[in-house]
Design a protein around this motif. Structure first.
Motif, PDB file in Angstrom:
ATOM      1  N   ILE A  88       0.850  -1.203   0.000  1.00 45.59           N
ATOM      2  CA  ILE A  88       0.000   0.000   0.000  1.00 45.59           C
ATOM      3  C   ILE A  88       0.881   1.247   0.000  1.00 45.59           C
ATOM      4  CG2 ILE A  88      -1.632   1.341   1.410  1.00 45.59           C
ATOM      5  CD1 ILE A  88      -2.861  -1.361   2.284  1.00 45.59           C
ATOM      6  N   ARG A  89       1.817   1.274   0.905  1.00 47.05           N
ATOM      7  CA  ARG A  89       2.731   2.428   1.029  1.00 47.05           C
ATOM      8  C   ARG A  89       3.579   2.576  -0.253  1.00 47.05           C
ATOM      9  NH1 ARG A  89       3.369   7.086   3.923  1.00 47.05           N
ATOM     10  NH2 ARG A  89       4.465   7.796   2.105  1.00 47.05           N
TER      11      ARG A  89
ATOM     12  N   TYR B 235      -1.190   7.383  -5.809  1.00 52.36           N
ATOM     13  CA  TYR B 235      -2.529   6.874  -5.455  1.00 52.36           C
ATOM     14  C   TYR B 235      -2.397   5.388  -5.165  1.00 52.36           C
ATOM     15  CZ  TYR B 235      -2.968   4.454  -9.931  1.00 52.36           C
ATOM     16  OH  TYR B 235      -2.767   3.604 -10.997  1.00 52.36           O
ATOM     17  N   VAL B 236      -3.363   4.868  -4.449  1.00 48.18           N
ATOM     18  CA  VAL B 236      -3.420   3.421  -4.274  1.00 48.18           C
ATOM     19  C   VAL B 236      -4.890   3.003  -4.168  1.00 48.18           C
ATOM     20  CG1 VAL B 236      -3.079   3.565  -1.732  1.00 48.18           C
ATOM     21  CG2 VAL B 236      -2.551   1.437  -2.927  1.00 48.18           C
ATOM     22  N   VAL B 237      -5.199   1.896  -4.806  1.00 46.82           N
ATOM     23  CA  VAL B 237      -6.560   1.351  -4.742  1.00 46.82           C
ATOM     24  C   VAL B 237      -6.530   0.177  -3.778  1.00 46.82           C
ATOM     25  CG1 VAL B 237      -8.413   0.242  -6.044  1.00 46.82           C
ATOM     26  CG2 VAL B 237      -6.956   1.953  -7.151  1.00 46.82           C
ATOM     27  N   VAL B 238      -7.356   0.232  -2.752  1.00 46.88           N
ATOM     28  CA  VAL B 238      -7.410  -0.889  -1.805  1.00 46.88           C
ATOM     29  C   VAL B 238      -8.827  -1.467  -1.863  1.00 46.88           C
ATOM     30  CG1 VAL B 238      -6.861  -1.671   0.522  1.00 46.88           C
ATOM     31  CG2 VAL B 238      -5.769   0.390  -0.359  1.00 46.88           C
TER      32      VAL B 238
ATOM     33  N   PRO C 108     -12.735   1.761  10.301  1.00 42.43           N
ATOM     34  CA  PRO C 108     -11.448   1.187  10.727  1.00 42.43           C
ATOM     35  C   PRO C 108     -10.508   0.875   9.555  1.00 42.43           C
ATOM     36  CG  PRO C 108     -13.278   0.123  11.842  1.00 42.43           C
ATOM     37  CD  PRO C 108     -13.889   1.042  10.841  1.00 42.43           C
ATOM     38  N   GLY C 109     -11.054   0.296   8.477  1.00 46.40           N
ATOM     39  CA  GLY C 109     -10.199  -0.071   7.339  1.00 46.40           C
ATOM     40  C   GLY C 109      -9.569   1.149   6.699  1.00 46.40           C
ATOM     41  N   VAL C 110     -10.319   2.230   6.626  1.00 45.30           N
ATOM     42  CA  VAL C 110      -9.826   3.472   6.016  1.00 45.30           C
ATOM     43  C   VAL C 110      -8.769   4.112   6.922  1.00 45.30           C
ATOM     44  CG1 VAL C 110     -10.531   5.825   5.427  1.00 45.30           C
ATOM     45  CG2 VAL C 110     -11.888   3.887   4.635  1.00 45.30           C
ATOM     46  N   LEU C 111      -9.049   4.143   8.223  1.00 51.91           N
ATOM     47  CA  LEU C 111      -8.080   4.753   9.158  1.00 51.91           C
ATOM     48  C   LEU C 111      -6.756   4.000   9.169  1.00 51.91           C
ATOM     49  CD1 LEU C 111     -10.234   5.753  12.268  1.00 51.91           C
ATOM     50  CD2 LEU C 111      -9.441   7.174  10.371  1.00 51.91           C
ATOM     51  N   LYS C 112      -6.844   2.711   8.992  1.00 56.21           N
ATOM     52  CA  LYS C 112      -5.612   1.903   9.003  1.00 56.21           C
ATOM     53  C   LYS C 112      -4.724   2.331   7.825  1.00 56.21           C
ATOM     54  CE  LYS C 112      -4.167  -2.920   9.199  1.00 56.21           C
ATOM     55  NZ  LYS C 112      -3.744  -3.303   7.851  1.00 56.21           N
TER      56      LYS C 112
ATOM     57  N   LEU D 298      -0.259   6.113   5.384  1.00 58.94           N
ATOM     58  CA  LEU D 298       0.087   7.145   4.397  1.00 58.94           C
ATOM     59  C   LEU D 298       0.408   8.496   5.030  1.00 58.94           C
ATOM     60  CD1 LEU D 298      -2.644   6.388   1.692  1.00 58.94           C
ATOM     61  CD2 LEU D 298      -0.367   5.386   1.945  1.00 58.94           C
ATOM     62  N   LEU D 299      -0.243   8.798   6.153  1.00 60.88           N
ATOM     63  CA  LEU D 299      -0.092  10.143   6.735  1.00 60.88           C
ATOM     64  C   LEU D 299       0.462  10.145   8.152  1.00 60.88           C
ATOM     65  CD1 LEU D 299      -3.346  12.061   5.666  1.00 60.88           C
ATOM     66  CD2 LEU D 299      -1.032  12.458   4.845  1.00 60.88           C
ATOM     67  N   GLY D 300       0.631   8.969   8.723  1.00 62.19           N
ATOM     68  CA  GLY D 300       1.145   8.928  10.093  1.00 62.19           C
ATOM     69  C   GLY D 300       0.017   8.852  11.110  1.00 62.19           C
ATOM     70  N   PRO D 301       0.367   8.965  12.375  1.00 64.73           N
ATOM     71  CA  PRO D 301      -0.560   8.587  13.436  1.00 64.73           C
ATOM     72  C   PRO D 301      -1.669   9.591  13.748  1.00 64.73           C
ATOM     73  CG  PRO D 301       1.503   9.337  14.363  1.00 64.73           C
ATOM     74  CD  PRO D 301       1.686   9.350  12.880  1.00 64.73           C
ATOM     75  N   GLU D 302      -1.504  10.852  13.360  1.00 62.35           N
ATOM     76  CA  GLU D 302      -2.518  11.812  13.798  1.00 62.35           C
ATOM     77  C   GLU D 302      -3.002  12.642  12.613  1.00 62.35           C
ATOM     78  OE1 GLU D 302      -1.614  13.982  17.419  1.00 62.35           O
ATOM     79  OE2 GLU D 302      -2.805  15.621  16.595  1.00 62.35           O
ATOM     80  N   VAL D 303      -4.257  12.488  12.282  1.00 64.46           N
ATOM     81  CA  VAL D 303      -4.794  13.186  11.111  1.00 64.46           C
ATOM     82  C   VAL D 303      -6.084  13.912  11.462  1.00 64.46           C
ATOM     83  CG1 VAL D 303      -3.807  11.638   9.390  1.00 64.46           C
ATOM     84  CG2 VAL D 303      -6.025  11.098  10.388  1.00 64.46           C
ATOM     85  N   SER D 304      -6.388  14.948  10.680  1.00 64.71           N
ATOM     86  CA  SER D 304      -7.669  15.636  10.825  1.00 64.71           C
ATOM     87  C   SER D 304      -8.448  15.455   9.540  1.00 64.71           C
ATOM     88  CB  SER D 304      -7.457  17.133  11.033  1.00 64.71           C
ATOM     89  OG  SER D 304      -6.899  17.376  12.291  1.00 64.71           O
ATOM     90  N   ASN D 305      -9.748  15.335   9.709  1.00 63.63           N
ATOM     91  CA  ASN D 305     -10.627  15.238   8.551  1.00 63.63           C
ATOM     92  C   ASN D 305     -11.040  16.646   8.158  1.00 63.63           C
ATOM     93  OD1 ASN D 305     -13.509  15.197   7.465  1.00 63.63           O
ATOM     94  ND2 ASN D 305     -12.863  13.090   7.250  1.00 63.63           N
ATOM     95  N   LEU D 306     -11.084  16.917   6.869  1.00 63.53           N
ATOM     96  CA  LEU D 306     -11.438  18.269   6.434  1.00 63.53           C
ATOM     97  C   LEU D 306     -12.893  18.637   6.733  1.00 63.53           C
ATOM     98  CD1 LEU D 306      -8.677  18.372   4.915  1.00 63.53           C
ATOM     99  CD2 LEU D 306      -9.856  19.631   3.151  1.00 63.53           C
TER     100      LEU D 306
END
Ligand code: AKG
Length: 298
Positions: free
Chosen positions: A6-7, A15-18, A94-98, A103-111
């Motif tokens: 994935i990475r 981009y990546v398709v999962v 959960p699958g999306v957050l994983k 891709l972005l590391g441990p702490e993200v904000s949703n727009l």
């Protein structure tokens, strides 16, 4: 797919398709939300004498298309709201957050501002020209030219709610284009961004991304992509939403922090509140988030 794949795909292609990371049942609440809004719309228009039928026997894919066809309208986007528990649940799948953590590391904000896409049959205005998502984030107004988030890694999560095919206008990407930097483009009167250059002339083969519900396309904010005309008679329902590293994160470089602050301020000016997702186990509950949003809009 392994985490490494994935990475690796994302770093190489932008981009990546999962596939199969979202349970079909997890998409039902948002589909039900759409179906009930479409129902209310049909009842309202029928009551005003603008529709001869409720079109209630049409499928999920067909009903809104049939209503819009009879009304002779072609809306660019969804006009019936995009805040609620259904949305929060999508942002915290959960699958999306994983994948986001990879891709972005441990702490993200949703727009906090998703794009729920109706993608109606034959609708030219939703055949989005080639663009990078940073162009839409940075250039809010018509004719505005600005670059704020070139150095900020952001990820768009694009989730099909019905099967997305070449015929109904799935996304197309230019692999590796995230390494071209933030390109010049400008927002037109129709609110769509148009590139200043012919990106196809760079010689990269465009790749279509057909996708079944349950899968997600993860796109870098710099990956050049488009979606073409829907040539079927049904809506191509999908939803996409964006994440960026939380501005306070210590590991951000100064240009990244500047970009993250810009995004944060843009959201707050627009009356939205970013959803901070710290980890799978630590994040605001729906109730906390709802309270915060109500406070901000009071
Ligand atoms: O869903 C589409 O048709 C276009 C999506 C897109 O271009 C985007 O999310 O930036």
């Amino acid at each position: 797919m392994t985490d490494k794949q994935i990475r690796g795909d994302f770093d190489r292609d932008g981009y990546v398709v999962v596939k199969d990371i979202i349970d079909e049942r997890e998409l039902d609440p948002i589909r039900d939300f759409i179906a009930s809004k479409v129902d209310e719309f049909a009842i309202d228009k029928h009551g005003k004498g603008e529709l001869t039928s409720f079109h209630e026997h049409e499928s999920f894919e067909r009903r809104f298309a049939a209503i819009c066809k009879e009304l002779d309208i072609n809306p660019r986007g969804w006009e019936f709201g995009s805040f609620g528990r259904e949305f929060y649940d999508l942002y915290t799948l959960p699958g999306v957050l994983k994948v986001l953590r990879l891709l972005l590391g441990p702490e993200v904000s949703n727009l906090g501002r998703p794009s729920l896409r109706t993608k109606l049959p034959g609708c030219v205005i939703t055949s989005f020209p080639w663009h990078q998502d940073s162009q839409y984030v940075d250039q809010k107004g018509v004719g505005v030219r600005a670059k704020h988030t070139e150095h900020l890694p952001m990820v768009t999560v694009w989730v099909p709610l019905v099967e997305a095919t070449i015929e109904n206008g799935c996304c197309w990407v230019l692999p590796g284009s995230h390494r071209w930097g933030l390109l010049g483009g400008v927002r037109g009167e129709d609110h769509n961004i148009r590139m200043e250059e012919d990106v196809e002339a760079r010689g990269v083969e465009p790749v279509p991304v057909p996708l079944e519900p349950g899968g997600a396309l993860f796109l870098s904010n710099l990956c050049v992509h488009t979606s073409k005309l829907n040539t079927t008679d049904a809506c191509r329902w999908s939803i996409d939403y964006r994440y960026f590293p939380t501005p306070g994160r210590a590991s951000l470089t100064p240009p990244q922090r500047k970009g993250a602050d810009f995004v944060q301020n843009t959201i707050l000016e627009g009356g939205g509140v970013p959803l901070v997702v710290i980890s799978e186990n630590e994040r605001p509950t729906w109730e906390e988030w709802e309270r915060e949003v109500q406070k901000a809009s009071a």
